[in-house]
Design a protein around this motif. Structure first.
Motif, PDB file in Angstrom:
ATOM      1  N   LEU A   9       0.836  -1.211   0.000  1.00  0.00           N
ATOM      2  CA  LEU A   9       0.000   0.000   0.000  1.00  0.00           C
ATOM      3  C   LEU A   9       0.872   1.262   0.000  1.00  0.00           C
ATOM      4  N   ASN A  10       1.854   1.254  -0.879  1.00  0.00           N
ATOM      5  CA  ASN A  10       2.764   2.401  -1.068  1.00  0.00           C
ATOM      6  C   ASN A  10       3.779   2.603   0.050  1.00  0.00           C
ATOM      7  N   VAL A  11       3.886   1.644   0.941  1.00  0.00           N
ATOM      8  CA  VAL A  11       4.934   1.705   1.964  1.00  0.00           C
ATOM      9  C   VAL A  11       6.002   0.668   1.599  1.00  0.00           C
ATOM     10  N   PRO A  12       7.250   1.107   1.415  1.00  0.00           N
ATOM     11  CA  PRO A  12       8.309   0.174   1.015  1.00  0.00           C
ATOM     12  C   PRO A  12       8.904  -0.559   2.221  1.00  0.00           C
ATOM     13  N   VAL A  13       8.562  -1.831   2.336  1.00  0.00           N
ATOM     14  CA  VAL A  13       8.995  -2.605   3.506  1.00  0.00           C
ATOM     15  C   VAL A  13      10.127  -3.557   3.105  1.00  0.00           C
ATOM     16  N   ALA A  14      11.186  -3.577   3.904  1.00  0.00           N
ATOM     17  CA  ALA A  14      12.343  -4.423   3.598  1.00  0.00           C
ATOM     18  C   ALA A  14      12.029  -5.888   3.926  1.00  0.00           C
ATOM     19  N   ALA A  15      12.312  -6.769   2.971  1.00  0.00           N
ATOM     20  CA  ALA A  15      12.117  -8.198   3.204  1.00  0.00           C
ATOM     21  C   ALA A  15      13.446  -8.765   3.687  1.00  0.00           C
ATOM     22  N   LEU A  16      13.680  -8.695   4.989  1.00  0.00           N
ATOM     23  CA  LEU A  16      14.940  -9.200   5.524  1.00  0.00           C
ATOM     24  C   LEU A  16      14.705  -9.929   6.848  1.00  0.00           C
ATOM     25  N   THR A  17      15.716 -10.665   7.268  1.00  0.00           N
ATOM     26  CA  THR A  17      15.611 -11.388   8.538  1.00  0.00           C
ATOM     27  C   THR A  17      16.035 -10.460   9.672  1.00  0.00           C
ATOM     28  N   MET A  18      15.758 -10.903  10.893  1.00  0.00           N
ATOM     29  CA  MET A  18      16.186 -10.118  12.055  1.00  0.00           C
ATOM     30  C   MET A  18      17.693  -9.892  12.014  1.00  0.00           C
ATOM     31  N   SER A  19      18.465 -10.949  11.711  1.00  0.00           N
ATOM     32  CA  SER A  19      19.916 -10.764  11.784  1.00  0.00           C
ATOM     33  C   SER A  19      20.403  -9.834  10.675  1.00  0.00           C
ATOM     34  N   GLU A  20      19.746  -9.849   9.527  1.00  0.00           N
ATOM     35  CA  GLU A  20      20.100  -8.893   8.465  1.00  0.00           C
ATOM     36  C   GLU A  20      19.741  -7.466   8.876  1.00  0.00           C
ATOM     37  N   ALA A  21      18.605  -7.323   9.557  1.00  0.00           N
ATOM     38  CA  ALA A  21      18.189  -5.993  10.004  1.00  0.00           C
ATOM     39  C   ALA A  21      19.209  -5.444  11.010  1.00  0.00           C
ATOM     40  N   GLU A  53       1.960  12.952   5.307  1.00  0.00           N
ATOM     41  CA  GLU A  53       3.293  13.216   5.840  1.00  0.00           C
ATOM     42  C   GLU A  53       3.939  11.920   6.313  1.00  0.00           C
ATOM     43  N   LEU A  54       3.142  11.110   7.033  1.00  0.00           N
ATOM     44  CA  LEU A  54       3.674   9.821   7.500  1.00  0.00           C
ATOM     45  C   LEU A  54       4.068   8.953   6.306  1.00  0.00           C
ATOM     46  N   CYS A  55       3.213   8.935   5.289  1.00  0.00           N
ATOM     47  CA  CYS A  55       3.478   8.115   4.104  1.00  0.00           C
ATOM     48  C   CYS A  55       4.806   8.540   3.462  1.00  0.00           C
ATOM     49  N   GLU A  56       4.991   9.844   3.351  1.00  0.00           N
ATOM     50  CA  GLU A  56       6.198  10.373   2.727  1.00  0.00           C
ATOM     51  C   GLU A  56       7.442  10.027   3.576  1.00  0.00           C
ATOM     52  N   ILE A  57       7.289  10.082   4.893  1.00  0.00           N
ATOM     53  CA  ILE A  57       8.405   9.742   5.785  1.00  0.00           C
ATOM     54  C   ILE A  57       8.796   8.276   5.592  1.00  0.00           C
ATOM     55  N   LEU A  58       7.784   7.419   5.514  1.00  0.00           N
ATOM     56  CA  LEU A  58       8.079   5.990   5.349  1.00  0.00           C
ATOM     57  C   LEU A  58       8.725   5.729   3.992  1.00  0.00           C
ATOM     58  N   GLN A  59       8.278   6.477   2.983  1.00  0.00           N
ATOM     59  CA  GLN A  59       8.851   6.277   1.646  1.00  0.00           C
ATOM     60  C   GLN A  59      10.299   6.745   1.579  1.00  0.00           C
ATOM     61  N   SER A  60      10.660   7.703   2.416  1.00  0.00           N
ATOM     62  CA  SER A  60      12.036   8.198   2.348  1.00  0.00           C
ATOM     63  C   SER A  60      12.903   7.679   3.496  1.00  0.00           C
ATOM     64  N   ALA A  61      12.326   6.816   4.361  1.00  0.00           N
ATOM     65  CA  ALA A  61      13.101   6.266   5.482  1.00  0.00           C
ATOM     66  C   ALA A  61      14.243   5.402   4.944  1.00  0.00           C
ATOM     67  N   ASP A  62      15.303   5.278   5.733  1.00  0.00           N
ATOM     68  CA  ASP A  62      16.441   4.474   5.292  1.00  0.00           C
ATOM     69  C   ASP A  62      16.161   2.982   5.415  1.00  0.00           C
ATOM     70  N   LEU A  63      15.245   2.646   6.332  1.00  0.00           N
ATOM     71  CA  LEU A  63      14.877   1.234   6.487  1.00  0.00           C
ATOM     72  C   LEU A  63      13.503   1.158   7.150  1.00  0.00           C
ATOM     73  N   VAL A  64      12.621   0.355   6.551  1.00  0.00           N
ATOM     74  CA  VAL A  64      11.317   0.084   7.161  1.00  0.00           C
ATOM     75  C   VAL A  64      11.244  -1.426   7.364  1.00  0.00           C
ATOM     76  N   VAL A  65      11.214  -1.860   8.619  1.00  0.00           N
ATOM     77  CA  VAL A  65      11.200  -3.307   8.867  1.00  0.00           C
ATOM     78  C   VAL A  65       9.766  -3.794   9.079  1.00  0.00           C
ATOM     79  N   PRO A  66       9.528  -5.074   8.759  1.00  0.00           N
ATOM     80  CA  PRO A  66       8.173  -5.623   8.894  1.00  0.00           C
ATOM     81  C   PRO A  66       7.847  -5.998  10.336  1.00  0.00           C
TER      82      PRO A  66
END
Ligand code: UDP
Length: 243
Positions: A9-21, A53-66
């Protein structure tokens, strides 16, 4: 480190494991990156649908974890691989565990008066040698902000945990991140409350059964209203798939 980014839903979420995060966050610290990290559960992603504003912050965040079973479900439903849930609370524990050996300095900012102090005591007991270089509660007026920024800067943390609730913590961090000059800032919601023993996390079996959202909704009646965000999220993700 490369990992896929899944658009939920337009939020870019990183597909990574805990140890990768954990490695990614530590890399940000080593690079003195001034990174902003968000932990996205279904409720946050739903908030971002009407809070530009929140959407834009999430889109420009350096990392969004699930953070949350709903986020991982959505990725899978949309046909993407997402290895596991990376809950904000768990990510913080992993970072604190590694902090003494790495020499990472941590600042706890947010939650009611006394909570950050109690969380600091808990961290020092659990992770001997950990440097919690400052604490500040999350109840303040705009007049207090310059002082808070100065306090955080003077403490020179590598990691700033901001527990002001969503979306206040994300907006605050984004607004002041340049001035704060902290390598890594993370919005962590109720993490300090849980560490302080003020709020309980769901038992492991409920977490495994992907029912932590239900536990939180039932335990904190003020959150019960927020439970409707989840079925709305499910429907919305499903519709976005069809499109
Ligand atoms: N909080 C705060 N300042 C505020 C509002 C909230 O420090 O102005 C704290 C609150 O005390 C709690 C944390 O933010 O410790 C997160 O609250 P909650 O679990 O309701 O938020 P969520 O993580 O669901 O956004």
């Amino acid at each position: 480190m490369a990992y896929p980014i899944v658009n939920i839903l337009n939020v870019p979420v990183a597909a990574l494991t805990m140890s990768e995060a954990v490695s990614k966050v530590q890399q940000f610290i080593d690079d003195k990156k001034n990174a902003l990290i968000a932990t996205a559960n279904a409720e946050m992603i739903m908030n971002a649908q009407h809070d530009e504003e929140l959407c834009e912050i999430l889109q420009s965040a350096d990392l969004v974890v699930p953070d949350g079973a709903g986020t991982v479900w959505a990725a899978h439903h949309l046909g993407y691989a997402m290895p596991e849930r990376v809950a904000g609370y768990d990510l913080v524990q992993e970072l604190l565990k590694a902090a003494p050996e790495r020499g990472d300095r941590v600042f706890f900012f947010g939650s009611a008066p006394g909570i950050a102090e109690a969380a600091k005591k808990k961290a020092e007991a659990l992770y001997p040698g950990v440097q919690i270089v400052g604490v500040r509660n999350g109840y303040f007026t705009s007049d207090d902000e310059a002082g808070i920024i100065e306090e955080i800067r003077a403490a020179e943390p590598d990691i700033l945990l901001a527990a002001l609730g969503v979306p206040k913590q994300e907006k605050w961090l984004r607004r002041y991140r340049k001035e704060l000059r902290v390598p890594v800032s993370i919005g962590v919601g109720g993490t300090l409350d849980v560490m302080a023993g003020n709020v309980r996390r769901a038992p492991k079996w409920m977490q495994k059964a992907k029912l932590e959202w239900l536990f939180r909704g039932l335990l904190q009646p003020k959150r019960a209203g927020r439970l409707v965000a989840l079925p709305k999220f499910v429907l919305r993700v499903h519709r976005s798939k069809k499109k």
